[in-house]
Design a protein around this motif. Structure first.
Motif, PDB file in Angstrom:
ATOM      1  N   UNK A 144       0.792  -1.034  -0.052  1.00  0.00           N
ATOM      2  CA  UNK A 144      -0.124   0.574  -0.104  1.00  0.00           C
ATOM      3  C   UNK A 144       0.555   1.679  -0.198  1.00  0.00           C
ATOM      4  N   UNK A 145       2.348   1.406   1.170  1.00  0.00           N
ATOM      5  CA  UNK A 145       2.704   2.343   0.856  1.00  0.00           C
ATOM      6  C   UNK A 145       3.831   2.823  -0.533  1.00  0.00           C
ATOM      7  N   UNK A 146       3.966   1.688  -1.290  1.00  0.00           N
ATOM      8  CA  UNK A 146       4.978   1.770  -2.159  1.00  0.00           C
ATOM      9  C   UNK A 146       4.034   2.488  -2.984  1.00  0.00           C
ATOM     10  N   UNK A 147       2.900   1.605  -3.125  1.00  0.00           N
ATOM     11  CA  UNK A 147       1.806   1.763  -4.222  1.00  0.00           C
ATOM     12  C   UNK A 147       1.223   3.420  -4.112  1.00  0.00           C
ATOM     13  N   UNK A 148       1.132   4.172  -3.418  1.00  0.00           N
ATOM     14  CA  UNK A 148       0.865   5.897  -2.968  1.00  0.00           C
ATOM     15  C   UNK A 148       2.281   5.882  -3.545  1.00  0.00           C
ATOM     16  N   UNK A 149       3.249   6.103  -3.135  1.00  0.00           N
ATOM     17  CA  UNK A 149       4.862   6.415  -3.582  1.00  0.00           C
ATOM     18  C   UNK A 149       4.144   6.890  -5.266  1.00  0.00           C
ATOM     19  N   UNK A 150       4.199   5.956  -6.061  1.00  0.00           N
ATOM     20  CA  UNK A 150       3.867   5.809  -7.285  1.00  0.00           C
ATOM     21  C   UNK A 150       3.229   6.815  -7.774  1.00  0.00           C
ATOM     22  N   UNK A 151       2.615   6.711  -7.106  1.00  0.00           N
ATOM     23  CA  UNK A 151       0.348   7.446  -7.743  1.00  0.00           C
ATOM     24  C   UNK A 151       0.856   9.070  -7.518  1.00  0.00           C
ATOM     25  N   UNK A 152       1.286   9.350  -6.566  1.00  0.00           N
ATOM     26  CA  UNK A 152       2.018  10.824  -6.522  1.00  0.00           C
ATOM     27  C   UNK A 152       3.115  11.407  -6.669  1.00  0.00           C
ATOM     28  N   UNK A 153       3.664  10.131  -6.684  1.00  0.00           N
ATOM     29  CA  UNK A 153       5.392  10.832  -6.295  1.00  0.00           C
ATOM     30  C   UNK A 153       5.847  11.168  -5.654  1.00  0.00           C
ATOM     31  N   UNK A 154       4.823  10.752  -4.192  1.00  0.00           N
ATOM     32  CA  UNK A 154       5.019  11.239  -2.941  1.00  0.00           C
ATOM     33  C   UNK A 154       5.709  10.230  -2.035  1.00  0.00           C
ATOM     34  N   UNK A 155       7.802  10.370  -1.617  1.00  0.00           N
ATOM     35  CA  UNK A 155       7.944   9.589  -0.495  1.00  0.00           C
ATOM     36  C   UNK A 155       8.021   9.429   0.347  1.00  0.00           C
ATOM     37  N   UNK A 156       7.648  10.514   0.936  1.00  0.00           N
ATOM     38  CA  UNK A 156       7.110  11.097   2.240  1.00  0.00           C
ATOM     39  C   UNK A 156       6.315   9.535   2.869  1.00  0.00           C
ATOM     40  N   UNK A 157       5.585   9.425   2.084  1.00  0.00           N
ATOM     41  CA  UNK A 157       4.116   8.361   2.235  1.00  0.00           C
ATOM     42  C   UNK A 157       5.199   7.355   2.846  1.00  0.00           C
ATOM     43  N   UNK A 158       6.363   7.323   1.902  1.00  0.00           N
ATOM     44  CA  UNK A 158       6.776   5.581   2.117  1.00  0.00           C
ATOM     45  C   UNK A 158       8.135   5.642   3.821  1.00  0.00           C
ATOM     46  N   UNK A 159       8.591   7.706   3.782  1.00  0.00           N
ATOM     47  CA  UNK A 159       8.804   7.955   5.173  1.00  0.00           C
ATOM     48  C   UNK A 159       8.084   7.628   5.770  1.00  0.00           C
ATOM     49  N   UNK A 160       7.296   7.786   6.122  1.00  0.00           N
ATOM     50  CA  UNK A 160       6.062   7.674   7.189  1.00  0.00           C
ATOM     51  C   UNK A 160       5.667   6.585   7.769  1.00  0.00           C
ATOM     52  N   UNK A 161       5.490   5.826   6.948  1.00  0.00           N
ATOM     53  CA  UNK A 161       5.310   3.975   6.859  1.00  0.00           C
ATOM     54  C   UNK A 161       6.542   3.555   7.417  1.00  0.00           C
ATOM     55  N   UNK A 162       7.889   3.833   7.112  1.00  0.00           N
ATOM     56  CA  UNK A 162       8.775   3.424   7.865  1.00  0.00           C
ATOM     57  C   UNK A 162       9.538   3.232   9.361  1.00  0.00           C
ATOM     58  N   UNK A 163       8.907   5.055   9.304  1.00  0.00           N
ATOM     59  CA  UNK A 163       8.870   5.641  10.815  1.00  0.00           C
ATOM     60  C   UNK A 163       8.007   4.936  11.912  1.00  0.00           C
ATOM     61  N   UNK A 164       6.762   4.543  11.439  1.00  0.00           N
ATOM     62  CA  UNK A 164       5.884   3.460  11.917  1.00  0.00           C
ATOM     63  C   UNK A 164       6.311   2.665  11.975  1.00  0.00           C
ATOM     64  N   UNK A 165       6.276   1.505  11.147  1.00  0.00           N
ATOM     65  CA  UNK A 165       6.574   0.653  11.724  1.00  0.00           C
ATOM     66  C   UNK A 165       8.013  -0.189  12.459  1.00  0.00           C
ATOM     67  N   UNK A 166       9.390   0.959  12.100  1.00  0.00           N
ATOM     68  CA  UNK A 166      10.213   1.160  13.305  1.00  0.00           C
ATOM     69  C   UNK A 166       9.571   1.053  14.901  1.00  0.00           C
ATOM     70  N   UNK A 167       8.929   2.506  14.478  1.00  0.00           N
ATOM     71  CA  UNK A 167       7.720   2.803  16.086  1.00  0.00           C
ATOM     72  C   UNK A 167       7.117   1.545  17.221  1.00  0.00           C
ATOM     73  N   UNK A 168       6.765   1.263  15.889  1.00  0.00           N
ATOM     74  CA  UNK A 168       5.984  -0.393  15.733  1.00  0.00           C
ATOM     75  C   UNK A 168       5.967  -1.250  16.748  1.00  0.00           C
ATOM     76  N   UNK A 169       7.632  -2.280  15.900  1.00  0.00           N
ATOM     77  CA  UNK A 169       8.993  -2.916  16.414  1.00  0.00           C
ATOM     78  C   UNK A 169       9.669  -2.599  17.350  1.00  0.00           C
ATOM     79  N   UNK A 170       9.264  -1.120  17.437  1.00  0.00           N
ATOM     80  CA  UNK A 170      10.234  -0.833  19.235  1.00  0.00           C
ATOM     81  C   UNK A 170       9.167  -1.523  20.695  1.00  0.00           C
ATOM     82  N   UNK A 171       7.967  -0.448  20.081  1.00  0.00           N
ATOM     83  CA  UNK A 171       6.435  -1.356  21.069  1.00  0.00           C
ATOM     84  C   UNK A 171       6.127  -2.724  21.517  1.00  0.00           C
ATOM     85  N   UNK A 172       6.558  -3.156  20.460  1.00  0.00           N
ATOM     86  CA  UNK A 172       6.535  -5.175  19.987  1.00  0.00           C
ATOM     87  C   UNK A 172       7.559  -5.724  21.280  1.00  0.00           C
ATOM     88  N   UNK A 173       8.613  -4.781  20.644  1.00  0.00           N
ATOM     89  CA  UNK A 173       9.821  -5.980  21.846  1.00  0.00           C
ATOM     90  C   UNK A 173      10.026  -5.291  23.189  1.00  0.00           C
TER      91      UNK A 173
END
Ligand code: ARG
Length: 579
Positions: free
Chosen positions: A506-535
């Motif tokens: 979903x994240x990379x589709x958005x990046x391509x559609x709108x040419x907005x890498x910030x959506x992937x940046x957000x995604x990765x940041x949220x992923x890392x934060x969720x991993x920390x919470x999980x850990x």
């Protein structure tokens, strides 16, 4: 795996069963709050309007029709007709199990690959690359990497500015330097800014120099061998400067991707003749102009687009029309994407309009100009050196590495000098890139060393550090390469992480559609934060953890590490094992 798409398809099938058209908007979104489940289907309200029925009732019928057994654990109606979907943990575990075994990390196959021409970086070669080209270069590069990962055919086009009127002045100046026996690379053109300034000063002050410069432009553009030779010397040096920056920046542009303005020279007369013949271009005060009523001002005056100057010279605009023809017809582009600063927005609107009217752009080719805002200093004014000059990109990147080294040295206890240097390079360059990529492309943004090099918040160092943490857990677990175990999703934090891991597509589709890498940046940041919470919540290597649970959590960790690495790679940011 694209859960959003799956739910959209399921909803549309249900719509059809209820007598609605198949293309009724399902309006599936990610839930904004945990009590709303994981996804929301919001299409019932608009559909009810269409059918002139009660939205809540329609939502109820929709839920009955939605074949989500085994996928959703719960489907609830809220408010006027929102449908909240809570995904089933066993289903999530099964999806993730598949994704974990897949080299595309669960991203589905691109069944309709497109040919996309991406025009980015494109510095003007009269001067050295400066911060103005940073955004185009790194945003463009993140988008092409993402498109290639998805499986589109990407054709990079580095539309370097090598053909403007300044080149007359530059080669006239170069001629004198060479005549004086000055070494080209190490002295004359070692600093293109200085060289440009000297030439400009002579142009303004020295009798006869301006006339000679103008004469040289005409000669150059009509193919005079002497002028061409001087020009080529200058261009080669300038291109080399740019390529050094690309190398430092870890950008995928290669020499073969350069298709500069001069490459279109032989097409320009034909374009202008054609526009005249089609009666699109008319003579106006000696120049040839296309008047665009579509872009008229408030008083109704059409917007003028000059394609040939008084005296016969061609312009940036003429070249861009030729580029449309080449990209749409010769390269067969389905889509053309161009990254420049927002001040060129009108230019590209004009280019597209004229190119469509004249048939230089096929109907089947989409033309996307993707503008970006200005990089500002911390004083809120366009980013400049302390003395008010333009900041050279090469120097900015050097400073980034020096500053990153100070930060890394503070943290790293057991790294060698060489390792620290390597980590500092990756962190420094990564920080500059992430700071830029993570902002909304179209707004101006403030360049701040402290913010981008912080280990807190959405920054490259935070993500790179998160990656090293996961890797260190995996090292401590001493698991073999290719380790595999059954995934079990039980706890809430495991589930949150699992859903996030399955949202990569979903994240990379958005990046391509709108040419907005910030959506992937957000995604990765949220992923890392969720991993920390999980850990924090779900121990892995502590005593007393059941082996099956430990292995499942290791699977989640492995997948997270792979995804972080892949996602950062799409942004052109490198990771390291330790820092
Ligand atoms: N050289 C231009 C600049 O520095 C950007 C070129 C963008 N591409 C194009 N097809 N006009 O602003």
């Amino acid at each position: 795996m694209n859960i959003k798409q799956l739910l959209t398809e399921k909803t549309q099938t249900a719509f059809v069963a209820l007598g609605l058209p198949a293309d009724t908007n399902a309006a599936v979104t990610v839930s904004t709050r945990p009590e709303f489940g994981d996804y929301q289907i919001n299409g019932a309200m608009a559909a009810a309007k269409l059918m002139k029925t009660n939205p809540r009732q329609l939502a109820e019928q929709l839920v009955q029709q939605l074949a989500l057994e085994g996928i959703a654990e719960k489907t609830e109606i809220a408010g006027p007709g929102f449908i909240n979907v809570t995904l089933d943990k066993a289903w999530l575990a099964a999806q993730l199990q598949q994704a974990a075994a897949d080299s595309r990390l669960g991203v589905s196959t691109n069944t309709a690959p497109q040919t996309v021409v991406v025009d980015y970086s494109a510095p003007n070669l009269a001067k050295e690359m400066h911060v103005g080209h940073l955004r185009s270069t790194i945003i463009g590069d993140a988008v092409v990497r993402t498109m290639e990962f998805w499986g589109d055919k990407v054709i990079r086009q580095n539309h370097m500015g090598d053909w403007g009127t300044q080149f007359g002045m530059l080669i006239a100046h170069l001629e004198d330097k060479l005549a004086a026996g000055i070494d080209l690379e190490s002295v004359a053109l070692a600093d293109l800014e200085d060289f440009y300034r000297e030439a400009k000063k002579r142009f303004d002050d020295e009798a006869g120099f301006a006339d000679k410069s103008r004469d040289y432009v005409v000669k150059l553009q009509s193919g005079d061998a002497h002028c061409q030779k001087l020009w080529q010397l200058f261009i080669d040096t300038s291109v080399k400067h740019s390529e050094e920056v690309y190398e430092k920046l870890n950008v995928t542009l290669s020499h073969a991707d350069i298709k500069p303005e001069s490459a279109y020279n032989s097409m320009l007369q034909g374009i202008v003749d054609d526009l005249k013949q089609r009666q699109l271009a008319v003579e106006d005060q000696g120049a040839l102009v296309v008047f665009l009523q579509e872009l008229a001002d408030k008083e109704g005056n059409p917007s003028p687009f000059i394609v040939q100057k008084t005296g016969g010279g061609f312009l940036y605009s003429t070249t861009d029309l030729a580029a449309c023809q080449y990209r749409s017809h010769d390269l067969n582009a389905d889509r053309i994407v161009i990254f420049t600063d927002a001040r060129q927005a009108l230019h590209f609107k004009q280019v597209e309009l004229v190119a469509r009217k004249a048939g230089y752009l096929r109907d089947a080719t989409t033309y996307d100009h993707c503008p970006f805002g200005t990089m500002m200093g911390e004083d809120g004014k366009p980013f400049k050196t302390r003395t008010g000059g333009t900041v050279k990109l090469a120097e900015l990147l050097e400073e980034a590495v020096v500053r990153a080294k100070a930060v890394v040295q503070d943290k790293a206890s057991d790294l060698s000098e060489d390792e620290i240097a390597e980590v500092a390079r990756k962190v420094g360059i990564g920080a500059v890139k992430f700071a830029d990529l993570s902002k909304n492309r179209t707004s101006d943004y403030i360049f701040s060393w402290d913010a981008m090099l912080s280990f807190e918040g959405a920054t490259a160092p935070y993500l790179q550090y998160a990656y090293t943490r996961v890797r260190s857990i995996l090292r401590r677990a001493e698991i073999a390469d290719g380790f595999s175990a059954e995934l079990v999703i039980a706890q809430e934090q495991e589930k949150q992480l699992a859903v996030k891991l399955l949202r990569f597509e979903e994240a990379i589709q958005q990046v391509m559609k709108d040419a907005q890498p910030n959506l992937l940046c957000n995604y990765l940041y949220e992923l890392a934060s969720l991993y920390m919470a999980f850990y924090e919540a779900c121990p892995i290597l502590k005593d007393g953890v059941e082996p099956a649970q430990r292995d499942s959590r290791l699977m989640l960790s492995i997948f997270t590490s792979k995804l972080l690495k892949q996602g950062l790679d799409l942004l052109g940011i490198e990771v390291m094992e330790r820092m």
